[in-house]
Enzyme design. Structure first.
Site, PDB file in Angstrom:
ATOM      1  N   ASP A  64       0.846  -1.193   0.000  1.00  0.00           N
ATOM      2  CA  ASP A  64       0.000   0.000   0.000  1.00  0.00           C
ATOM      3  C   ASP A  64       0.882   1.244   0.000  1.00  0.00           C
ATOM      4  O   ASP A  64       1.878   1.324   0.733  1.00  0.00           O
ATOM      5  CB  ASP A  64      -0.907   0.008   1.232  1.00  0.00           C
ATOM      6  CG  ASP A  64      -1.874   1.178   1.216  1.00  0.00           C
ATOM      7  OD1 ASP A  64      -2.901   1.087   0.517  1.00  0.00           O
ATOM      8  OD2 ASP A  64      -1.597   2.185   1.901  1.00  0.00           O
ATOM      9  N   ASP A  88      -0.706   9.765 -10.217  1.00  0.00           N
ATOM     10  CA  ASP A  88      -0.541   8.677 -11.182  1.00  0.00           C
ATOM     11  C   ASP A  88       0.937   8.350 -11.382  1.00  0.00           C
ATOM     12  O   ASP A  88       1.318   7.173 -11.496  1.00  0.00           O
ATOM     13  CB  ASP A  88      -1.163   9.057 -12.523  1.00  0.00           C
ATOM     14  CG  ASP A  88      -2.687   9.040 -12.486  1.00  0.00           C
ATOM     15  OD1 ASP A  88      -3.251   8.523 -11.502  1.00  0.00           O
ATOM     16  OD2 ASP A  88      -3.301   9.554 -13.443  1.00  0.00           O
ATOM     17  N   ASP A  93      -4.386   2.408  -4.748  1.00  0.00           N
ATOM     18  CA  ASP A  93      -2.953   2.543  -4.459  1.00  0.00           C
ATOM     19  C   ASP A  93      -2.380   1.272  -3.851  1.00  0.00           C
ATOM     20  O   ASP A  93      -1.372   1.312  -3.143  1.00  0.00           O
ATOM     21  CB  ASP A  93      -2.705   3.733  -3.526  1.00  0.00           C
ATOM     22  CG  ASP A  93      -3.421   3.585  -2.187  1.00  0.00           C
ATOM     23  OD1 ASP A  93      -4.408   2.824  -2.118  1.00  0.00           O
ATOM     24  OD2 ASP A  93      -3.005   4.238  -1.211  1.00  0.00           O
TER      25      ASP A  93
END
Length: 314
Positions: free
Chosen positions: A190, A207, A233
């Site tokens: 994560d 991004d 994410d």
């Protein structure tokens, strides 16, 4: 020797443009070969390559040419590939060879090379060239389908596998680990404070942060490891034939790669994030769902313990 073979899919006859052809004298073997049902052999080839992957088509083509003594080795390079990149090399590499650049409707398909110990007679070269039209058509179709399939299985932003391909891969690897008793590990990753990156620098930079993490995963893992964007994410890495110690070491390497990138220029790059990683190992009672859940649970504890760390066991 290389020949460029342009093929058309309409009813007009195919033209053959010959480059620096090596002249050879037809021997009795070649003459005999041409006299025994050559058209039947071409029909057989067309049936063999009627469908399948690029690799399957090349294997069938090699078997066909090898059975007819037209090659002892064969290589294929798709159009646009680097010089050292081959889809497949079959058989041996021998002194005498003939290469063909295949095009279909003026679009390059690839380069195919046949090799053997004995020099090629002109009649044998003619036989190979007559077979190249269906080969080129089949390869083009297979390459197009494989490219489309790859898009369906890939995450558009990062180029890693997507959630659908992850589900298939986890099922397969868990089944193999159960059957053979091999170690299998998984990482759930994560991006720390990803919302803050988006809020402060915008979604374009967010991004880019995800792409940076994806590149770090590629450079820090083995070719046999399977990489996926789980969603948002979060990322997942499947590590076949890897125990807890090996998976933990790989997780630390990912974090070290990102750390090095953040500070290699002497200043902190806000687009290069920290990550938290949960590591889990497959056990005989696990199925695909519980295997993923264990990694997710360890990731949760890594986040609860302050982020920017690896949790491999509770």
């Amino acid at each position: 020797m290389r020949k460029v073979i342009p093929f058309n899919t309409d009813s007009r006859s195919n033209s053959v443009v010959t480059g620096s052809a090596v002249r050879a004298t037809a021997d009795n073997t070649a003459e005999a070969f041409l006299g025994i049902g050559l058209e039947d052999h071409f029909v057989l080839l067309q049936r063999l390559i009627a469908g399948g992957s690029v690799a399957t088509l090349l294997e069938r083509t090699y078997s066909w040419a090898s059975d007819l003594k037209l090659c002892e080795g064969m290589t294929y390079r798709p159009a646009g590939a680097a010089s050292e990149s081959l889809v497949m090399a079959l058989g041996g590499r021998h002194h005498h060879q003939v290469s063909y650049d295949l095009t279909l409707e003026r679009e390059p398909v690839g380069e195919i090379t046949f090799t053997r110990r004995k020099r090629y007679a002109e009649t044998e070269l003619y036989s190979l060239e007559q077979a190249l039209a269906p080969i080129a058509q089949a390869l083009k179709t297979a390459q197009t389908l494989e490219a489309a399939h790859s898009l369906v299985r890939s995450d558009a932003l990062t180029g890693l596998g997507n959630r659908a391909s992850l589900d298939v891969a986890v099922e397969g690897e868990v089944a193999r680990a159960s059957r053979h008793g091999n170690p299998l590990a998984i990482m759930m990753i994560d991006v720390d404070r990803f919302k803050e990156i988006n809020d402060e620098f915008g979604h374009v930079e967010g991004d880019e942060a995800l792409r940076i993490v994806a590149r770090a995963l590629r450079s820090s893992t083995r070719r046999s490891d399977l990489l996926f964007r789980f969603g948002g994410d979060e990322f997942v890495v499947l590590l076949p034939h890897t125990d807890r110690a090996g998976a933990t070491e790989a997780a630390m390497q990912i974090r070290e790669t990102l750390k090095k990138q953040r500070f290699e220029s002497g200043s902190h790059d806000p687009r290069v994030p920290e990550v938290s990683i949960g590591v889990a190992c497959f056990e005989s009672e696990d199925d695909a769902i519980t295997f993923l859940q264990k990694a997710d649970t360890n990731l949760y504890h890594a986040k609860r313990q302050g982020r920017a760390r690896v949790c491999a066991a509770l």
